[in-house]
Design an enzyme around this catalytic site. Structure first.
Site, short mmCIF file in Angstrom:
data_model
loop_
_atom_site.label_atom_id
_atom_site.label_comp_id
_atom_site.label_asym_id
_atom_site.label_seq_id
_atom_site.Cartn_x
_atom_site.Cartn_y
_atom_site.Cartn_z
N HIS A 77 0.61 -1.44 0.11
CA HIS A 77 -0.13 0.13 -0.17
C HIS A 77 0.80 1.15 -0.05
CE1 HIS A 77 0.80 -1.04 4.48
NE2 HIS A 77 1.32 0.41 4.35
P1 TYD Z 1 -2.18 -3.82 7.58
O1 TYD Z 1 -2.91 -2.34 6.87
O2 TYD Z 1 -3.05 -5.02 6.92
O3 TYD Z 1 -0.35 -3.98 7.92
P2 TYD Z 1 0.33 -3.86 6.77
O4 TYD Z 1 0.70 -3.32 6.29
O5 TYD Z 1 1.37 -4.77 7.80
O6 TYD Z 1 -0.16 -5.26 5.39
O7 TYD Z 1 -2.76 -4.47 9.76
C1 TYD Z 1 -2.53 -5.23 9.94
C2 TYD Z 1 -4.38 -4.59 10.47
O8 TYD Z 1 -4.04 -4.21 11.35
C3 TYD Z 1 -5.29 -3.68 9.74
O9 TYD Z 1 -6.64 -4.95 10.62
C4 TYD Z 1 -5.23 -2.92 10.88
C5 TYD Z 1 -4.64 -2.22 12.01
N1 TYD Z 1 -4.60 -1.46 12.02
C6 TYD Z 1 -4.65 -1.31 13.19
O10 TYD Z 1 -5.43 -1.72 13.88
N2 TYD Z 1 -4.22 -0.02 13.68
C7 TYD Z 1 -2.34 0.48 12.80
O11 TYD Z 1 -1.62 1.56 13.47
C8 TYD Z 1 -1.79 -0.80 11.42
C9 TYD Z 1 -0.59 -0.43 11.51
C10 TYD Z 1 -3.10 -1.85 11.19
#
Ligand code: TYD
Length: 134
Positions: A51
Site C-alpha cells: 500500500h
Molecule cells: P495492515 O495494514 O494489513 O498491515 P501491513 O501494513 O503490515 O500489511 O494492518 C493489519 C491490521 O492491523 C489491520 O486490520 C489494520 C490494523 N491496524 C491498526 O488497527 N492500527 C494500525 O496502526 C495499523 C498499522 C494497523
C-alpha cells in the site's frame, strides 16, 4: 507533497553493559510521533504492506532480525535491507511500500506522525500510479 525515502542513522550510547538509543521528536526524528506499532511473528514467505499512504510519515526500525522493504515513488524502485537497530527508514508521502523476507526473529518497529486512518491508505497499485501522476 513530495515523496521521499531515506535512511536515518541513530546515535548509539554504548558501554560494556550494552547499547541504548533514544528517539526524540524533532531531534533525531523528523516529526512528532503520534503512533507506535510493531510487527512480529511474521513468516519468511509472507510479505506485508502493499500500500501507499497519502500523507503519513513513518520511520521503520528492525529492532531485531531483518526485513527487506521495497519502495516505489516517481518510478524509482528501491530495496532496503533493514537489519540494524540503529538505522531507521524514513518514508514520507506517496510511496508504495512492500515488506518481504522477514527473518523469524524480526521485530519491526514503526513510528508514525498520525493516528491510524484507513482513508490515508491507497491499497490499489493502479490507483497509486494514477494519484502519483496527478
Ligand atoms: P495492515 O495494514 O494489513 O498491515 P501491513 O501494513 O503490515 O500489511 O494492518 C493489519 C491490521 O492491523 C489491520 O486490520 C489494520 C490494523 N491496524 C491498526 O488497527 N492500527 C494500525 O496502526 C495499523 C498499522 C494497523
Amino acid at each position: 507533497m513530495t515523496a521521499n525515502v531515506s535512511l536515518i542513522r541513530f546515535q548509539v550510547h554504548g558501554d560494556d553493559r550494552g547499547s541504548l538509543i533514544a528517539l526524540e521528536n524533532g531531534h533525531n526524528l523528523p516529526f512528532d510521533v503520534k503512533r507506535v506499532y510493531y510487527i512480529f511473528g511474521t513468516k519468511a514467505d509472507v510479505p506485508r504492506g502493499f500500500h501507499a499512504h497519502r500523507r503519513l510519515k513513518q520511520v521503520l526500525v528492525a529492532m531485531s532480525g531483518s526485513v527487506t522493504v521495497k519502495t516505489e515513488h516517481n518510478g524509482k524502485i528501491e530495496t532496503h535491507l533493514l537489519n540494524r537497530s540503529d538505522e531507521g527508514l524514513l518514508i514520507e508521502g506517496l510511496v508504495w511500500r512492500e515488506m518481504h523476507d522477514f527473518s523469524p526473529d524480526c521485530v519491526l518497529l514503526v513510528l508514525a506522525d498520525e493516528y491510524y486512518n484507513e482513508s490515508d491508505y491507497i491499497r490499489d497499485y493502479e490507483l497509486f500510479k494514477k494519484e502519483e501522476s496527478r
